[in-house]
Design an enzyme around this catalytic site. Structure first.
Site, PDB file in Angstrom:
ATOM      1  CB  THR A 165     -33.134  42.998  67.729  1.00  0.00           C
ATOM      2  OG1 THR A 165     -34.658  43.253  67.885  1.00  0.00           O
ATOM      3  CG2 THR A 165     -32.314  43.674  68.680  1.00  0.00           C
ATOM      4  CB  SER A 187     -43.844  42.138  63.208  1.00  0.00           C
ATOM      5  OG  SER A 187     -43.482  42.279  64.682  1.00  0.00           O
ATOM      6  CB  THR A 220     -36.877  37.482  69.463  1.00  0.00           C
ATOM      7  OG1 THR A 220     -37.246  38.845  69.748  1.00  0.00           O
ATOM      8  CG2 THR A 220     -35.085  37.459  69.469  1.00  0.00           C
ATOM      9  CD  GLN A 277     -56.947  31.536  78.050  1.00  0.00           C
ATOM     10  OE1 GLN A 277     -56.806  31.933  79.256  1.00  0.00           O
ATOM     11  NE2 GLN A 277     -57.947  31.332  77.478  1.00  0.00           N
TER      12      GLN A 277
HETATM   13  N1  ASP Z   1     -38.789  43.273  66.155  1.00  0.00           N
HETATM   14  C1  ASP Z   1     -37.683  42.385  66.523  1.00  0.00           C
HETATM   15  C2  ASP Z   1     -38.191  41.140  65.406  1.00  0.00           C
HETATM   16  O1  ASP Z   1     -38.846  40.179  65.952  1.00  0.00           O
HETATM   17  C3  ASP Z   1     -37.465  42.013  67.533  1.00  0.00           C
HETATM   18  C4  ASP Z   1     -36.225  41.058  67.738  1.00  0.00           C
HETATM   19  O2  ASP Z   1     -35.689  40.671  67.003  1.00  0.00           O
HETATM   20  O3  ASP Z   1     -36.081  40.839  69.026  1.00  0.00           O
HETATM   21  O4  ASP Z   1     -38.036  41.330  64.342  1.00  0.00           O
END
Ligand code: ASP
Length: 357
Positions: A26, A72, A102, A290
């Site tokens: 992001t 991701s 993140t 957990q």
């Molecule tokens: N989808 C983004 C990632 O993890 C979310 C972020 O950077 O906060 O690449």
């Protein structure tokens, strides 16, 4: 290999020099005017958004993954690229700042902590919840403070020679940290280990909690990770077929079992039997809780003790992110299962606290 752009020159030989690695996330995204979705934009744009980078008195080199990736899409091969990039530039720079999405930052930080054996320099991962071009971005603060932390030296030695995550004022050990919030700026937490530093007017380091790898050993970069692993989260009512399907994944060598509370599982005879058979077949099964905070103590309740009998290994106070990446790392070293089981109970990079007998 990404091309390194030199940002500003080293003033004196004593000045620190930092390599800034942009992987995506992001922090460097921009809103698509048509769809409203966030998409990657290039590192050049990101640098233009942060003219403050020019104001550091020390040298900053920078490079970017091409194309930048949403976290991701990170996987062991991209962790390997990152680890190799750090190894290849290890002598040239005093510290490394990795801009990263993140979502899987805690996995990458955990993986790097095992892959970079003997690390003696800071590797600080950071990112943001809002893109750096937005007015209310948290990215600028995170980036600038991470650079300062990576450059911080004391008597010629780096203050934080660990893989860490810096986010919203807190510096935490990477392999102890989890993402806990999809919305707040305060998105990360280290429940089982205290923060290594807090950034306010001053950056206050908690030196007693900072880990120093045993001196003298050179950096060793391991890039072989075995992905024949899985995570199985137990829930009340879980059926035998679900457990059997997980344990029966062809070629599976390691399983992280997310259990209840202090490491407990339902008392189904079939569960113990199936786990026992898997362990007898060479699988390494690791028990993590957990719960966000606290540790597994398998001897505490009968519901946990049965897992010891099944040959399940105690994951202590490990995060799932750390346990799964450590399993990939150890299985990637071609060690016998018994040795992998033993090492899962040893702190390799400060990732677990093993109670004293
Ligand atoms: N989808 C983004 C990632 O993890 C979310 C972020 O950077 O906060 O690449």
């Amino acid at each position: 290999m990404p091309v390194i752009v030199e940002e500003n020159r080293r003033m004196t030989a004593q000045d620190a020099s930092i390599l800034l690695i942009y992987t995506g996330g992001t922090i460097g995204m921009i809103e698509n005017a048509e769809t409203g979705a966030l998409e990657n934009f290039d590192f050049e744009q990101l640098r233009l958004q942060v003219p403050e980078l020019q104001r550091f008195s020390f040298h900053i080199g920078s490079c970017s993954f091409d194309p930048p990736i949403d976290s991701s899409d990170m996987d062991p091969s991209t962790w390997g690229r990152l680890a190799t990039l750090i190894r290849d530039n290890y002598e040239r720079y005093d510290g490394f700042v990795v801009l990263h999405g993140t979502d899987t930052m805690a996995y990458t930080a955990s993986a790097l902590s095992f892959m970079l054996e003997g690390l003696g320099k800071p590797v600080i991962l950071t990112g943001s919840q809002l893109p750096i071009g937005m007015l209310r971005t948290d990215g600028k603060e995170n980036l600038l403070t991470s650079i300062e932390i990576a450059a911080e030296q004391e008597e010629g030695r780096p203050v934080v020679p660990e893989v860490c995550i810096f986010f919203e004022n807190h510096l935490t050990r990477g392999n102890r940290t989890v993402k806990v919030n999809a919305e707040n700026f305060n998105a990360f937490r280290s429940f089982n280990y205290p923060p290594l530093a807090e950034a306010g007017i001053h950056i206050k380091y908690e030196r007693q909690f900072i880990r120093r790898a045993p001196g003298g050993a050179p950096l060793r970069c391991h890039t072989r990770m075995d992905t024949a692993v899985a995570v199985l989260k137990l829930f009340p009512g879980i059926r035998e077929e679900a457990v059997a399907a997980a344990l029966g994944i062809p070629g599976l060598r390691g399983l992280v079992l997310e259990t209840f509370g202090a490491g407990n599982a339902p008392r189904h005879p079939w569960l113990v039997r199936r786990l026992k058979d898997a362990v007898a077949g060479g699988m390494v099964v690791v028990n993590v809780t957990q719960c966000g905070a606290g540790a597994v103590e398998m001897g505490r309740y009968e519901t946990g003790r049965q897992l010891i009998e099944a040959g399940v290994v105690c994951g202590h106070d490990s995060t799932t992110e750390s346990a799964i990446t450590k399993l990939m790392f150890l299985l990637g070293q071609d060690l016998p299962p018994a040795e992998v089981r033993r090492l899962m109970g040893v702190s390799l990079a400060g990732e677990i606290t093993v109670p004293q007998p």
